[in-house]
Scaffold this motif. Structure first.
Motif, PDB file in Angstrom:
ATOM      1  N   GLU A   1     -26.624 -14.306 -18.449  1.00 38.72           N
ATOM      2  CA  GLU A   1     -26.276 -13.427 -17.338  1.00 38.72           C
ATOM      3  C   GLU A   1     -25.534 -14.176 -16.247  1.00 38.72           C
ATOM      4  O   GLU A   1     -24.669 -13.601 -15.571  1.00 38.72           O
ATOM      5  N   VAL A   2     -25.836 -15.459 -16.065  1.00 34.85           N
ATOM      6  CA  VAL A   2     -25.093 -16.267 -15.096  1.00 34.85           C
ATOM      7  C   VAL A   2     -23.665 -16.458 -15.575  1.00 34.85           C
ATOM      8  O   VAL A   2     -22.699 -16.282 -14.811  1.00 34.85           O
TER       9      VAL A   2
ATOM     10  N   SER B   1     -31.623 -23.706  -5.189  1.00 37.82           N
ATOM     11  CA  SER B   1     -32.382 -24.452  -4.195  1.00 37.82           C
ATOM     12  C   SER B   1     -33.860 -24.326  -4.531  1.00 37.82           C
ATOM     13  O   SER B   1     -34.252 -23.483  -5.328  1.00 37.82           O
ATOM     14  N   VAL B   2     -34.652 -25.207  -3.939  1.00 37.46           N
ATOM     15  CA  VAL B   2     -36.088 -25.185  -4.209  1.00 37.46           C
ATOM     16  C   VAL B   2     -36.684 -23.827  -3.827  1.00 37.46           C
ATOM     17  O   VAL B   2     -36.228 -23.205  -2.865  1.00 37.46           O
ATOM     18  N   PRO B   3     -37.702 -23.354  -4.551  1.00 36.03           N
ATOM     19  CA  PRO B   3     -38.247 -23.974  -5.766  1.00 36.03           C
ATOM     20  C   PRO B   3     -37.415 -23.602  -6.985  1.00 36.03           C
ATOM     21  O   PRO B   3     -36.959 -22.456  -7.105  1.00 36.03           O
ATOM     22  N   TYR B   4     -37.195 -24.551  -7.885  1.00 33.89           N
ATOM     23  CA  TYR B   4     -36.493 -24.231  -9.118  1.00 33.89           C
ATOM     24  C   TYR B   4     -37.138 -24.939 -10.300  1.00 33.89           C
ATOM     25  O   TYR B   4     -37.896 -25.889 -10.145  1.00 33.89           O
ATOM     26  N   ARG B   5     -36.811 -24.446 -11.477  1.00 33.93           N
ATOM     27  CA  ARG B   5     -37.351 -24.983 -12.729  1.00 33.93           C
ATOM     28  C   ARG B   5     -36.247 -25.764 -13.415  1.00 33.93           C
ATOM     29  O   ARG B   5     -35.200 -25.208 -13.761  1.00 33.93           O
ATOM     30  N   MET B   6     -36.471 -27.050 -13.626  1.00 37.39           N
ATOM     31  CA  MET B   6     -35.432 -27.914 -14.175  1.00 37.39           C
ATOM     32  C   MET B   6     -34.943 -27.436 -15.535  1.00 37.39           C
ATOM     33  O   MET B   6     -33.752 -27.537 -15.853  1.00 37.39           O
ATOM     34  N   GLU B   7     -35.852 -26.873 -16.349  1.00 40.50           N
ATOM     35  CA  GLU B   7     -35.449 -26.411 -17.677  1.00 40.50           C
ATOM     36  C   GLU B   7     -34.415 -25.287 -17.586  1.00 40.50           C
ATOM     37  O   GLU B   7     -33.474 -25.227 -18.385  1.00 40.50           O
ATOM     38  N   SER B   8     -34.594 -24.402 -16.614  1.00 40.88           N
ATOM     39  CA  SER B   8     -33.652 -23.291 -16.452  1.00 40.88           C
ATOM     40  C   SER B   8     -32.280 -23.809 -16.030  1.00 40.88           C
ATOM     41  O   SER B   8     -31.245 -23.380 -16.553  1.00 40.88           O
ATOM     42  N   LEU B   9     -32.271 -24.744 -15.082  1.00 44.65           N
ATOM     43  CA  LEU B   9     -30.990 -25.281 -14.613  1.00 44.65           C
ATOM     44  C   LEU B   9     -30.334 -26.143 -15.681  1.00 44.65           C
ATOM     45  O   LEU B   9     -29.104 -26.151 -15.819  1.00 44.65           O
ATOM     46  N   ALA B  10     -31.140 -26.870 -16.449  1.00 41.38           N
ATOM     47  CA  ALA B  10     -30.585 -27.697 -17.526  1.00 41.38           C
ATOM     48  C   ALA B  10     -29.883 -26.829 -18.567  1.00 41.38           C
ATOM     49  O   ALA B  10     -28.824 -27.201 -19.097  1.00 41.38           O
TER      50      ALA B  10
ATOM     51  N   LYS C   1     -25.994 -27.079 -19.755  1.00 36.87           N
ATOM     52  CA  LYS C   1     -25.589 -27.253 -21.157  1.00 36.87           C
ATOM     53  C   LYS C   1     -24.518 -26.256 -21.561  1.00 36.87           C
ATOM     54  O   LYS C   1     -23.734 -26.506 -22.481  1.00 36.87           O
ATOM     55  N   SER C   2     -24.474 -25.120 -20.861  1.00 38.92           N
ATOM     56  CA  SER C   2     -23.453 -24.114 -21.173  1.00 38.92           C
ATOM     57  C   SER C   2     -22.082 -24.504 -20.625  1.00 38.92           C
ATOM     58  O   SER C   2     -21.085 -23.847 -20.919  1.00 38.92           O
ATOM     59  N   GLY C   3     -22.040 -25.559 -19.811  1.00 37.44           N
ATOM     60  CA  GLY C   3     -20.772 -26.024 -19.246  1.00 37.44           C
ATOM     61  C   GLY C   3     -20.513 -25.557 -17.834  1.00 37.44           C
ATOM     62  O   GLY C   3     -19.501 -25.925 -17.232  1.00 37.44           O
ATOM     63  N   LEU C   4     -21.436 -24.779 -17.276  1.00 36.84           N
ATOM     64  CA  LEU C   4     -21.247 -24.303 -15.908  1.00 36.84           C
ATOM     65  C   LEU C   4     -21.675 -25.386 -14.911  1.00 36.84           C
ATOM     66  O   LEU C   4     -22.727 -26.008 -15.087  1.00 36.84           O
ATOM     67  N   PRO C   5     -20.888 -25.610 -13.860  1.00 39.18           N
ATOM     68  CA  PRO C   5     -21.292 -26.587 -12.840  1.00 39.18           C
ATOM     69  C   PRO C   5     -22.421 -26.043 -11.974  1.00 39.18           C
ATOM     70  O   PRO C   5     -22.408 -24.873 -11.580  1.00 39.18           O
TER      71      PRO C   5
END
Length: 265
Positions: free
Chosen positions: A55-56, A67-76, A80-84
């Motif tokens: 969806e992003v 920004s905090v709070p965030y889950r590193m797995e979601s951002l990782a 991996k999809s190539g989005l900055p």
């Protein structure tokens, strides 16, 4: 620049910089913090904790800001999809101001960013100028109730500016017994996601806190969640809430501050 914002702090900052035109996606929590954003018709996404890569990506952003709070797995997964991705993790008011400056630079709003920072710094200084010579009551601030977690470091800074003494280690767990042992002058609750709906009377009852001086004197308050837990310029609303709660003879009570009536000990 097309920006996906995964937290209200980012969206509120972009709005304050008058650069909402850069947004191409936001979260439902952003709209809760600023209801008029619903009229923009932008895609409503999951937040920094549960962000969905597909969806992003469908928003075709140039940059995803979390920004905090965030889950590193979601951002990782998004990375991996190539989005900055830009992940912000402020701890202090100085960090919050640095993040405002960074977002302002990314959105070509450097002047507006500096003005926003200067305005916040001036309000902090003006409040300190009044409170420095006043009594400094002890203050317990709570970010979450199960388990008990003290509010973040920037809240401790707001308490100090508002003329109080912050009790305990910011952001750390505590217990009802430990808080009771310190017998604070003021109790302040701002539970994440609860808005201004912390059930103050029930909390006092469940924790057997009727004997605390804050409870007996009617100094138990609920500050709207976003005033404490959203690291943006809106923290100044938290400062105003605290100043009015701690020193009502010198500052007005914030209209959204909820106060529990004095309880018998």
């Amino acid at each position: 620049m097309r920006i996906v914002s995964l937290q209200p702090s980012i969206t509120l900052t972009i709005a304050a910089l008058d650069r909402l035109d850069t947004l191409c996606g936001l979260t439902k929590y952003c709209i809760e913090a600023m209801p008029e954003l619903a009229s923009l018709g932008l895609p409503v996404l999951h937040d920094s904790w549960t962000a969905d890569t597909a969806e992003v990506a469908a928003c075709h952003p140039d940059l995803v800001i979390a920004s905090v709070p965030y889950r590193m797995e979601s951002l990782a997964a998004i990375l991996k999809s190539g989005l900055p991705v830009l992940a912000l993790a402020p701890h202090t008011l100085a960090d919050v101001f640095k993040d405002i400056r960074l977002v302002a630079a990314l959105t070509c709003a450097t002047g507006a960013g500096e003005h926003l920072i200067v305005t916040c710094a001036a309000e902090l200084a003006a409040t300190r100028a009044v409170t420095d010579a006043l009594p400094h009551p002890t203050v317990y601030c709570e970010e979450w109730g199960k388990p008990l977690i003290r509010s973040q470091h920037w809240v401790a800074e707001l308490v100090a500016a508002a003329g109080g003494q912050y009790l305990g280690e910011p952001g750390f767990h505590t217990t009802a017994e430990e808080v009771a042992a310190t017998d604070p002058d003021v109790l302040v609750f701002a539970w994440c996601g609860a808005g201004d709906r912390v059930p103050l009377a029930r909390v006092i009852e469940q924790r057997n806190w009727h004997h605390l001086r804050a409870v007996r004197n009617g100094n138990v308050f609920c500050v709207p969640d976003e005033f404490f837990n959203t690291p943006a310029h809106t923290l100044m609303e938290g400062l105003r809430s605290l100043a009015g709660a701690l020193h009502p003879d010198h500052f007005p009570l914030h209209p959204r501050l909820v106060r529990l009536a004095a309880q018998p000990g």
